[in-house]
Design an enzyme around this catalytic site. Structure first.
Site, short mmCIF file in Angstrom:
data_model
loop_
_atom_site.label_atom_id
_atom_site.label_comp_id
_atom_site.label_asym_id
_atom_site.label_seq_id
_atom_site.Cartn_x
_atom_site.Cartn_y
_atom_site.Cartn_z
N SER A 252 4.64 -0.90 4.21
CA SER A 252 4.87 -2.20 4.83
C SER A 252 5.15 -3.27 3.78
O SER A 252 4.36 -3.45 2.85
CB SER A 252 3.67 -2.61 5.68
OG SER A 252 3.46 -1.71 6.73
N SER B 251 1.14 6.64 2.62
CA SER B 251 1.85 7.64 3.43
C SER B 251 3.04 8.24 2.69
O SER B 251 3.68 7.57 1.87
CB SER B 251 2.34 7.02 4.74
OG SER B 251 1.25 6.62 5.54
N GLN C 41 0.83 -1.20 0.00
CA GLN C 41 0.00 0.00 0.00
C GLN C 41 0.86 1.25 0.00
O GLN C 41 1.62 1.48 0.94
CB GLN C 41 -0.90 -0.03 1.25
CG GLN C 41 -1.81 1.18 1.42
CD GLN C 41 -2.42 1.18 2.81
OE1 GLN C 41 -1.79 1.60 3.77
NE2 GLN C 41 -3.64 0.69 2.93
N GLY C 42 0.79 2.06 -1.05
CA GLY C 42 1.56 3.29 -1.14
C GLY C 42 0.72 4.51 -0.85
O GLY C 42 0.28 5.21 -1.77
N GLU D 299 -8.78 -2.39 6.37
CA GLU D 299 -7.51 -2.50 7.10
C GLU D 299 -7.74 -2.46 8.60
O GLU D 299 -7.03 -3.12 9.36
CB GLU D 299 -6.58 -1.35 6.70
CG GLU D 299 -5.25 -1.38 7.42
CD GLU D 299 -4.37 -0.18 7.07
OE1 GLU D 299 -3.16 -0.36 6.96
OE2 GLU D 299 -4.89 0.93 6.91
N GLU E 189 -5.49 10.40 17.03
CA GLU E 189 -6.29 11.62 16.85
C GLU E 189 -7.23 11.49 15.65
O GLU E 189 -8.40 11.90 15.71
CB GLU E 189 -5.36 12.83 16.67
CG GLU E 189 -4.55 13.19 17.91
CD GLU E 189 -3.30 12.34 18.07
OE1 GLU E 189 -2.60 12.52 19.07
OE2 GLU E 189 -3.02 11.50 17.19
#
Length: 409
Positions: free
Chosen positions: A181, A149, A146-147, A265, A394
């Site tokens: 990851s 961040s 997963q790209g 997820e 948050e």
């Protein structure tokens, strides 16, 4: 709520247990446990994508044999339709399957592709995308990462800056992703890119693309964490040409596609079982001959262990509740954020409890010198990232407040 199995669910649970006993490769089990665990009887996480491409033939052949066995039953992607290699299981059957695999301490296969991208493509992908990508995932032949961040754009994904400019039938992608990851082991990436820099609000200018990990212009560099492991990487895109046919959903509407993936997820069972096994291992050790020196008459520690046990059961019930919503035909929503938030903070509390049990010995890092092979020392380090992986606490509280409680922004 009554979480007792129905007769049909109990029969399926026993079917899964029998399957694991009879099909998990015997040679792979010692290698798997050695790699995954600081204690031989406890699995700290899954690493099937790493073993699949290992230089060690025992790991490599064992991982691929296990994938073939699962694929024959459609159990790599058990909730998918059979036409794409799944088994068409109900959400509760899928839950039971993963629960029993975790309890047996054997790895799931193709996690990110099967459990994040797959459901997203089933909802938003074209027929061509489904036909091209779902069967290889369900056979254990293609892995995904997963790209999302980026440096300076983690939980606030709307601020991402990786650009994609359309040039005829392709997008030209430039930018950087980070904390991806297992990206260094992936065959494909699903990536969020900015296609409208002037969009207001910002999330309306984002597009969801499928990118080959070895495409020209893609550079992948592993990142070593404070434990000395490299579970993630940074990825650079330099003029990478991605076919428009690899866009999932509409241009500039990728944010909504991504929210589907993030919902899946955050809705899993795996952490619950790992925490349960870790706490049971701690209690068993303190009761053993080797651990007797640490089992002091500390009423506060006893109460703390009891609280962790209770919280783990709460987390299990939250997971069951989430899957019950899916069984009713609903997508994971704010309930998944409740799971993520509670589980992340529990990870840190559990790690501190385990470390407290060993006092100053919890400062020992080397496995041969520390109690329980430094398992809890390593868990403390590992838990640091829990409250921002998959979205900071948050962000999760904001989701719960606005989507769950209907509070104003």
């Amino acid at each position: 709520m009554n979480w007792d199995d129905t007769p049909q669910q109990a029969a399926f649970r026993e079917e899964v247990r029998t399957f694991v006993r009879e099909n998990f490769p015997a040679a792979y089990k010692p290698a798997w446990r050695e790699e995954q665990s600081l204690e031989p009887e406890d699995v700290a996480g899954y690493n099937w994508p790493v073993d699949r491409v290992s230089d060690d033939p025992v790991r490599r052949d064992g991982a691929r044999a296990w994938a073939r066995a699962l694929a024959q039953r459609g159990w790599i992607a058990p909730h998918w339709p059979s036409e794409f290699g799944g088994a068409g299981l109900s959400p509760m059957e899928e839950f039971i399957l993963h629960e029993e695999m975790m309890r047996a301490r054997v790895p799931t296969v193709n996690g990110i592709g099967a459990f994040l991208l797959g459901p997203t493509l089933l909802m938003h992908g074209t027929d061509e995308q489904k036909a091209a990508h779902l069967p290889p995932i369900a056979r254990g032949e293609a892995t995904w990462a997963q790209g999302f961040s980026e440096p300076g754009s983690g939980s606030d994904l709307a601020s991402l800056r990786t650009r994609a400019v359309r040039d005829g039938d392709v997008y030209v992608v430039d930018g950087q992703k980070v904390w991806t990851s297992l990206g260094q082991y992936a065959d494909w990436l699903f990536v969020l890119v900015r296609t409208d820099p002037g969009a207001d609000p910002r999330h309306r200018g984002i597009t969801f693309l499928l990118v080959e990990a070895d495409a020209p212009g893609v550079t992948i560099r592993p990142i070593t964490d404070l434990r000395g492991a490299a579970p993630f990487c940074e990825i650079f895109f330099d003029g990478v040409r991605v076919p428009v046919a690899n866009r999932v959903g509409e241009e500039n509407r990728g944010w909504y596609v991504a929210m589907t993936a993030l919902g899946f997820e955050r809705a899993g069972i795996g952490a619950t079982i790992k925490y349960e096994q870790a706490l049971a291992g701690l209690v068993a050790y303190l009761r053993s001959r080797d651990g007797a020196r640490f089992a002091r008459a500390d009423a506060d520690l006893r109460r703390e262990i009891a609280r962790r046990h209770t919280e783990i059961r709460v987390l299990y019930n939250l997971a069951r509740y989430t899957v019950s919503r899916q069984a009713a035909g609903e997508e994971p929503g704010y309930e998944a954020s409740v799971n993520q938030l509670f589980g992340a903070e529990l990870h840190q509390r559990l790690a501190r409890t385990g470390a407290r049990a060993f006092g100053r010995y919890a400062d020992l890092w080397e496995r041969d010198d520390a109690p329980m092979n430094a398992y809890w020392t390593h868990m403390v380090r590992d838990s640091v990232a829990s409250t921002f992986l998959g979205g900071t606490t948050e962000i999760q509280r904001n989701v719960i407040a606005t989507r769950g409680l209907n509070l104003p922004r």
